[in-house]
Design a protein around this motif. Structure first.
Motif, PDB file in Angstrom:
ATOM      1  N   ALA A  99      28.563  24.182  13.531  1.00  0.00           N
ATOM      2  CA  ALA A  99      27.760  25.223  14.187  1.00  0.00           C
ATOM      3  C   ALA A  99      27.344  24.807  15.597  1.00  0.00           C
ATOM      4  CB  ALA A  99      26.523  25.523  13.341  1.00  0.00           C
ATOM      5  N   GLU A 100      26.820  23.586  15.717  1.00  0.00           N
ATOM      6  CA  GLU A 100      26.322  23.172  17.033  1.00  0.00           C
ATOM      7  C   GLU A 100      27.458  22.907  18.008  1.00  0.00           C
ATOM      8  OE1 GLU A 100      21.910  21.203  16.690  1.00  0.00           O
ATOM      9  OE2 GLU A 100      23.464  19.893  17.464  1.00  0.00           O
ATOM     10  N   SER A 101      28.608  22.502  17.466  1.00  0.00           N
ATOM     11  CA  SER A 101      29.724  22.178  18.365  1.00  0.00           C
ATOM     12  C   SER A 101      30.485  23.422  18.796  1.00  0.00           C
ATOM     13  CB  SER A 101      30.699  21.215  17.665  1.00  0.00           C
ATOM     14  OG  SER A 101      30.024  20.058  17.247  1.00  0.00           O
ATOM     15  N   GLY A 134      18.046  16.687  12.423  1.00  0.00           N
ATOM     16  CA  GLY A 134      19.373  17.084  12.914  1.00  0.00           C
ATOM     17  C   GLY A 134      20.338  15.925  12.787  1.00  0.00           C
ATOM     18  N   GLY A 135      20.990  15.602  13.893  1.00  0.00           N
ATOM     19  CA  GLY A 135      21.969  14.517  13.886  1.00  0.00           C
ATOM     20  C   GLY A 135      21.354  13.162  13.597  1.00  0.00           C
ATOM     21  N   SER A 136      20.059  13.061  13.658  1.00  0.00           N
ATOM     22  CA  SER A 136      19.397  11.793  13.341  1.00  0.00           C
ATOM     23  C   SER A 136      18.968  11.729  11.877  1.00  0.00           C
ATOM     24  CB  SER A 136      18.169  11.605  14.247  1.00  0.00           C
ATOM     25  OG  SER A 136      18.570  11.531  15.584  1.00  0.00           O
ATOM     26  N   GLY A 166      14.519  26.390  22.081  1.00  0.00           N
ATOM     27  CA  GLY A 166      13.601  26.326  20.931  1.00  0.00           C
ATOM     28  C   GLY A 166      12.705  25.096  21.017  1.00  0.00           C
ATOM     29  N   LYS A 167      13.305  23.963  21.448  1.00  0.00           N
ATOM     30  CA  LYS A 167      12.513  22.728  21.570  1.00  0.00           C
ATOM     31  C   LYS A 167      11.429  22.921  22.630  1.00  0.00           C
ATOM     32  CE  LYS A 167      15.737  19.013  20.183  1.00  0.00           C
ATOM     33  NZ  LYS A 167      16.303  17.713  20.499  1.00  0.00           N
ATOM     34  N   GLU A 168      11.818  23.545  23.752  1.00  0.00           N
ATOM     35  CA  GLU A 168      10.843  23.722  24.838  1.00  0.00           C
ATOM     36  C   GLU A 168       9.766  24.743  24.458  1.00  0.00           C
ATOM     37  OE1 GLU A 168      13.146  24.377  28.378  1.00  0.00           O
ATOM     38  OE2 GLU A 168      13.975  22.351  28.225  1.00  0.00           O
ATOM     39  N   GLY A 181      23.808  13.591  18.693  1.00  0.00           N
ATOM     40  CA  GLY A 181      23.303  13.335  17.350  1.00  0.00           C
ATOM     41  C   GLY A 181      24.297  13.647  16.241  1.00  0.00           C
ATOM     42  N   ARG A 182      24.929  14.818  16.319  1.00  0.00           N
ATOM     43  CA  ARG A 182      25.800  15.233  15.199  1.00  0.00           C
ATOM     44  C   ARG A 182      27.083  14.425  15.115  1.00  0.00           C
ATOM     45  NH1 ARG A 182      25.621  18.851  19.206  1.00  0.00           N
ATOM     46  NH2 ARG A 182      27.534  19.620  20.163  1.00  0.00           N
ATOM     47  N   TRP A 183      27.380  13.636  16.152  1.00  0.00           N
ATOM     48  CA  TRP A 183      28.587  12.799  16.146  1.00  0.00           C
ATOM     49  C   TRP A 183      28.231  11.346  15.868  1.00  0.00           C
ATOM     50  CZ3 TRP A 183      32.991  15.701  16.992  1.00  0.00           C
ATOM     51  CH2 TRP A 183      32.814  16.957  17.604  1.00  0.00           C
ATOM     52  N   ILE A 188      14.303   7.479  14.167  1.00  0.00           N
ATOM     53  CA  ILE A 188      15.586   7.676  14.855  1.00  0.00           C
ATOM     54  C   ILE A 188      15.447   8.860  15.795  1.00  0.00           C
ATOM     55  CG2 ILE A 188      18.060   8.019  14.598  1.00  0.00           C
ATOM     56  CD1 ILE A 188      17.860   7.085  11.717  1.00  0.00           C
ATOM     57  N   SER A 189      15.506   8.595  17.068  1.00  0.00           N
ATOM     58  CA  SER A 189      15.455   9.687  18.037  1.00  0.00           C
ATOM     59  C   SER A 189      16.046   9.194  19.340  1.00  0.00           C
ATOM     60  CB  SER A 189      14.009  10.156  18.249  1.00  0.00           C
ATOM     61  OG  SER A 189      13.998  11.228  19.170  1.00  0.00           O
ATOM     62  N   LYS A 190      17.102   9.865  19.767  1.00  0.00           N
ATOM     63  CA  LYS A 190      17.716   9.460  21.034  1.00  0.00           C
ATOM     64  C   LYS A 190      16.694   9.625  22.162  1.00  0.00           C
ATOM     65  CE  LYS A 190      21.914  10.314  23.743  1.00  0.00           C
ATOM     66  NZ  LYS A 190      22.545   8.998  23.659  1.00  0.00           N
ATOM     67  N   SER A 191      16.023  10.787  22.147  1.00  0.00           N
ATOM     68  CA  SER A 191      15.121  11.099  23.252  1.00  0.00           C
ATOM     69  C   SER A 191      13.696  10.615  22.984  1.00  0.00           C
ATOM     70  CB  SER A 191      15.082  12.616  23.445  1.00  0.00           C
ATOM     71  OG  SER A 191      14.630  13.243  22.243  1.00  0.00           O
ATOM     72  N   GLY A 192      13.273  10.761  21.756  1.00  0.00           N
ATOM     73  CA  GLY A 192      11.872  10.459  21.426  1.00  0.00           C
ATOM     74  C   GLY A 192      10.950  11.620  21.710  1.00  0.00           C
ATOM     75  N   ARG A 193      11.497  12.694  22.299  1.00  0.00           N
ATOM     76  CA  ARG A 193      10.609  13.812  22.643  1.00  0.00           C
ATOM     77  C   ARG A 193      10.719  14.950  21.625  1.00  0.00           C
ATOM     78  NH1 ARG A 193      12.281  17.837  27.200  1.00  0.00           N
ATOM     79  NH2 ARG A 193      14.005  18.770  26.097  1.00  0.00           N
ATOM     80  N   THR A 194      11.588  14.806  20.633  1.00  0.00           N
ATOM     81  CA  THR A 194      11.746  15.850  19.621  1.00  0.00           C
ATOM     82  C   THR A 194      10.441  15.978  18.824  1.00  0.00           C
ATOM     83  OG1 THR A 194      14.055  15.219  19.504  1.00  0.00           O
ATOM     84  CG2 THR A 194      13.241  16.598  17.714  1.00  0.00           C
ATOM     85  N   ALA A 195       9.862  17.168  18.819  1.00  0.00           N
ATOM     86  CA  ALA A 195       8.490  17.332  18.294  1.00  0.00           C
ATOM     87  C   ALA A 195       8.377  16.893  16.831  1.00  0.00           C
ATOM     88  CB  ALA A 195       8.058  18.788  18.447  1.00  0.00           C
ATOM     89  N   CYS A 205      28.027  21.569   8.338  1.00  0.00           N
ATOM     90  CA  CYS A 205      27.485  22.815   8.913  1.00  0.00           C
ATOM     91  C   CYS A 205      26.897  22.552  10.294  1.00  0.00           C
ATOM     92  CB  CYS A 205      26.401  23.416   8.009  1.00  0.00           C
ATOM     93  SG  CYS A 205      27.067  24.312   6.609  1.00  0.00           S
ATOM     94  N   GLN A 206      26.170  21.448  10.434  1.00  0.00           N
ATOM     95  CA  GLN A 206      25.599  21.160  11.758  1.00  0.00           C
ATOM     96  C   GLN A 206      26.701  20.863  12.770  1.00  0.00           C
ATOM     97  OE1 GLN A 206      23.909  17.420  12.758  1.00  0.00           O
ATOM     98  NE2 GLN A 206      22.666  18.254  14.403  1.00  0.00           N
ATOM     99  N   LEU A 207      27.661  20.048  12.342  1.00  0.00           N
ATOM    100  CA  LEU A 207      28.748  19.653  13.249  1.00  0.00           C
ATOM    101  C   LEU A 207      29.496  20.889  13.740  1.00  0.00           C
ATOM    102  CD1 LEU A 207      30.334  17.199  14.396  1.00  0.00           C
ATOM    103  CD2 LEU A 207      31.799  17.344  12.382  1.00  0.00           C
TER     104      LEU A 207
END
Ligand code: PA5
Length: 471
Positions: A296-298, A87-89, A439-441, A213-215, A149-156, A292-294
């Protein structure tokens, strides 16, 4: 025309070009100017109040010097640089690389800058793809630097890639090699990747606070791989800063982001909910992915800022000129008139190819002989636009004088501020992404993560394959 190397051309949405039913009249544009003018002021105020941290990234001297320092430790020492992120990463890294480095960068050492490594960005968990890379890189690990690169580190996705790489590094290079061959870009203060980073002693860079991420492409998230691969990150940020100034202009008619946002918003409200971005440049193709990500997600949100259910959201679509002339343009001309087209056009490609002569047996190809390939590309853009306009389809064009780091920085800032302004016009929160979380959960639940057992039970009856419906 204002200053800068990137400009928005909007004549071909006007009613004097495509008629009053689908076009925008001058008085209507004045009304949009009144509305969007207020949003520019609001946005400038939010920014002054420190509520738009992504706008400050191009001005952050600490980040750029940290990124350059780290990049210098990699160039000339590593043959491969691998980004693990999603994603943003990941999308910004990919877009910068495609835009600003040669097509054969990874293949041809001569086309890479001095000491620049090959770049791979893994933003998926396809075992075939990752497996193929590992087969190739397995005996080159000492020459391969991984940037997780992961802000959270929990992204599967990112976490799983990281764990695969970690095991390989530990096995082949030992604990020291593992610590040395990973750079983490993550939250400065907390989260799983911060814990791992502190534990392993990785060199690390920061995912800025308050920047989703997308910013984040103009933060260490996007800048490190760019710098390592020889991209002029000073020029990139300078371009972003210059566009930032243009996008702060309270005069609507001089502010490209305001005009872009207002036109997009107007068409969404007027029954054209699809926004097609179509670069006529291979190098800009992944900028559409990033956009597209910026977008759609925003902008895809169920509620407005007052909590009313609105189910808002223009649908971004990416197309590539000339490739998609031969796949999508049939629909774009004869299908429903429910789209706004944004072409990306390059005036000067910086290089041209002269098309070869024709064999005697094919005189009908004679018009191409000796012609310029750059001219052909831009003629095809004009031809497609003409065909769409004949069918009264509104078209914007983002004009690049040429593709360089400065122009790409301008483009990124233009679309980021456009998205913020569109968020204000739609009266939604453009900075969260609550719908991505479920979806992540659900992935955690399906992979057996502790604490998600109840969710796993709810998912099973909905997603288990029912053979009665399998033909
Ligand atoms: O834009 C976003 O916020 C997302 O696309 C995230 O970047 C993506 O989900 C990855 O998240 P993280 O950096 O926490 O691994």
């Amino acid at each position: 025309m204002g200053q800068g190397r990137v400009h928005l051309y909007y004549k071909n949405v006007m009613s004097n070009v495509i008629g009053v039913k689908h076009g925008i009249g001058h008085s209507q544009l004045d009304e949009l100017a009144d509305q969007a003018g207020k949003e520019i002021v609001d946005l400038n105020n939010l920014r002054k109040a420190g509520q738009m941290p992504y706008r400050d990234l191009p001005f952050n001297k600490t980040y750029i010097s940290q990124v350059k320092q780290v990049a210098e430790t990699i160039k000339g020492k590593y043959e491969n640089f691998v980004v693990l992120g999603i994603g943003g990463s990941a999308l910004g890294n990919i877009a910068l690389q495609t835009a600003l480095n040669p097509y054969m960068y990874n293949i041809d050492e001569k086309q890479r800058g001095d000491g620049c490594p090959r770049l791979f960005v893994f933003d998926n968990v396809d075992p075939m793809q990752v497996g193929s890379f590992l087969d190739w890189a397995g005996d080159k690990l000492d020459k391969t630097m991984f940037n997780v690169i992961s802000k959270s580190g929990r992204t599967a996705e990112t976490a799983s890639q990281f764990l695969v790489v970690r095991e390989m590094l530990l096995e082949k290079l030992g604990a020291d090699g593992y610590a040395k061959n990973v750079i983490a870009t993550t939250d400065a203060n907390g989260g799983t990747m911060r814990t791992i980073t502190n534990d392993a002693g990785f060199v690390d860079l920061e995912v800025p606070d308050g920047v989703g991420g997308r910013w984040s492409v103009l933060s260490p998230v996007g800048l490190l791989s760019a710098a390592v691969c020889g991209i002029d990150i000073d020029g990139l940020l300078e371009g972003a800063r210059s566009m930032d100034e243009r996008c702060s202009n309270t005069d609507f008619y001089k502010n490209p982001a305001a005009i872009n946002a207002a036109i997009n918003w107007n068409y969404y409200m007027a029954g054209k909910p699809i926004s097609v971005m179509m670069p006529y440049s291979y190098h800009l193709k992944d900028m559409s992915d990033w956009y597209c990500q910026l977008w759609a997600e925003s902008l895809g949100k169920s509620e407005d800022l007052s909590g009313n259910k609105r189910f808002i959201g223009p649908t971004p679509v990416k197309a590539l000129g000339t490739t998609d002339q031969h796949s999508q343009v049939q629909l774009y001309r004869e299908g429903p008139n429910d789209k706004l087209f944004t072409f990306l056009q390059v005036k000067e490609f910086g290089r041209d190819i002269t098309i070869g002569g024709t064999p005697d047996c094919a005189p009908e190809l004679g018009y191409l002989a000796g012609a310029s390939m750059a001219k052909l590309m831009n003629s095809e853009k004009a031809a497609t636009e003409y065909a769409l306009l004949k069918d009264k389809r509104p078209c914007l064009t983002v004009m690049f004088d040429r593709i360089d780091a400065h122009a790409i920085g301008e483009f990124i800032c233009l679309f980021e501020v456009t998205t913020s302004l569109a968020g204000l016009l739609f009266a939604i929160n453009a900075y969260d992404q609550p719908a991505v979380e479920l979806g992540k959960e659900a992935t955690f639940a399906l992979m057996g993560r502790e604490g998600f057992e109840d969710l796993a039970e709810k998912i099973a009856p909905v997603t288990e394959i029912d053979d009665d419906y399998l033909v």
